[in-house]
Design a protein around this motif. Structure first.
Motif: not given
Ligand code: DGJ
Length: 379
Positions: A334-357
């Motif tokens: 299973f992959i945990f998918m999350a957002d690293r929001w960048k409210p000062e410039n939303h388009i630059d928001g990043r994706y944090i995908w990590l394995p579930i252990e």
């Protein structure tokens, strides 16, 4: 110039253009959480608050198109991939509408899109959090759209305040009427907390329907779909059964963690147990994630605490959950998918995908600078 020479020049230039595109885009063979993640055209993927759907060897990633602000100016984007690392931009799955009377007019808020497939109707169903234009986050609605294909274009149907006129299944009879003296107006007092637990906001929104902000949808093994959303002024999660066509609510629903302030719900199932990861309530800022387990979608849900471990676990590695993806062809992956929001410039928001252990049968998430799907083979 004769026709043959012109044609030859045309094909040479086409080859040049596609060669350039190939050159500009990077071919990935690993996940690098938090890095710029480019699509096959070389543009940072624009699919925030996303959800994935898998069919016939292809994963589809739906997400919010974001510009520099958080409003919907384009709509819901969709990307496709066969390997989860390299993503092709398929286009806009659900477009904002130009009609200023439309609920999804440009400038509305369309967040956290999730797509499920209905085997009975043969339709792809997209649900998303909808806020009406120029009303901040006060509308608190959930919108639904359908398509005959996974990439759309999806057709907008309508929005809801869920479960109008229906009490939750886990609600005491005496909570259905306003107590003598009325419900408290001042927030955060002990009386207010008590009234919240005892359904003050459920009563307030009973006729009009319950608030629905951060949300997700989940199809259970028997084909029943559920809508999971932050309600009651974001204080309480609601889980509601959807109708057979997945386009409406049956009126069967439960409250989860009254007063728990859970947002960003993401649900998955392993060996007959359902797990849910959520965030706390701090706007675009990260906070410690929470996890829960249950033997049925409708609960009861048992709180397991923050699943993140290690440095920055208290900020969920500077991210907020959005979806948990079961990897196809691998067991318990299973992959945990999350957002690293960048409210000062939303388009630059990043994706944090990590394995579930797993630790004692409970999901945990640890940081990886770089990882591959082979991670799951080592477990
Ligand atoms: C946190 C939510 O999880 C996001 O989807 C978004 O609605 C922001 N709040 C808005 O402040």
């Amino acid at each position: 110039m004769n026709k043959t020479i012109l044609n030859t020049l045309f094909f040479i230039s086409l080859g040049f253009i596609s060669g350039q595109a190939q050159h500009n885009s990077e071919r990935y063979s690993a996940f690098r959480p938090g890095d710029i993640w480019k699509d096959t055209d070389g543009t940072h993927i624009n699919a925030h608050g996303g959800g994935l759907y898998f069919e016939d060897g292809i994963y589809y990633w739906y997400g919010e198109h974001k510009g520099d602000d958080s409003k919907a100016h384009v709509g819901i984007n969709v990307y496709s991939s066969r390997d989860l690392y390299n993503w092709i931009k398929e286009g806009v799955a659900l477009s904002v509408e130009n009609d200023s009377n439309s609920e999804i007019t440009a400038g509305s808020v369309m967040e956290r899109p999730k797509v499920i497939y209905n085997k009975k109707t043969g339709k792809y169903v997209l649900w998303f959090h909808l806020e009406l234009k120029d009303q901040g986050y006060s509308a608190a609605r959930t919108g639904v759209a359908v398509s005959d294909t996974p990439t759309g274009p999806f057709k907008y149907i309508r929005s809801y305040r869920p479960n109008a006129g229906k009490w939750p299944l886990n609600f005491k009879e005496e909570w259905k009427t306003i107590p003598k003296g009325g419900d408290p107006e001042e927030w955060w007092t002990p009386q207010w907390h008590k009234a919240l637990n005892e359904g003050m906001f459920v009563r307030r929104d009973f006729k009009e329907g319950q608030m629905s902000r951060d949300m997700s949808v989940y199809v259970d093994q028997d084909g029943t779909a559920y809508h999971i959303h932050s309600s009651e002024e974001n204080q309480t999660l609601h889980i509601s059964e959807l109708t057979e066509d997945y386009l409406g609510f049956t009126g069967k629903w439960v409250r989860v963690q009254p007063g728990g302030q859970n947002e960003a719900p993401a649900v998955f199932e392993k060996d007959g147990t359902y797990y849910m990861i959520t965030s706390g309530l701090t706007g675009w800022d990260p906070n410690p994630a929470r996890s829960f387990k249950a033997s049925s979608l409708m609960g009861p849900w048992k709180a397991l605490g923050n699943p993140a471990r290690g440095v920055d676990a208290d900020k969920t590695f500077h991210s907020q959950s959005t979806f948990i993806l079961p990897v196809q062809g691998k067991e318990n992956a299973f992959i945990f998918m999350a957002d690293r929001w960048k409210p000062e410039n939303h388009i630059d928001g990043r994706y944090i995908w990590l394995p579930i252990e797993w630790e004692d049968d409970e999901p945990v998430i640890m940081w990886e600078d770089e990882w591959r799907l082979s991670f799951f083979d080592k477990q």
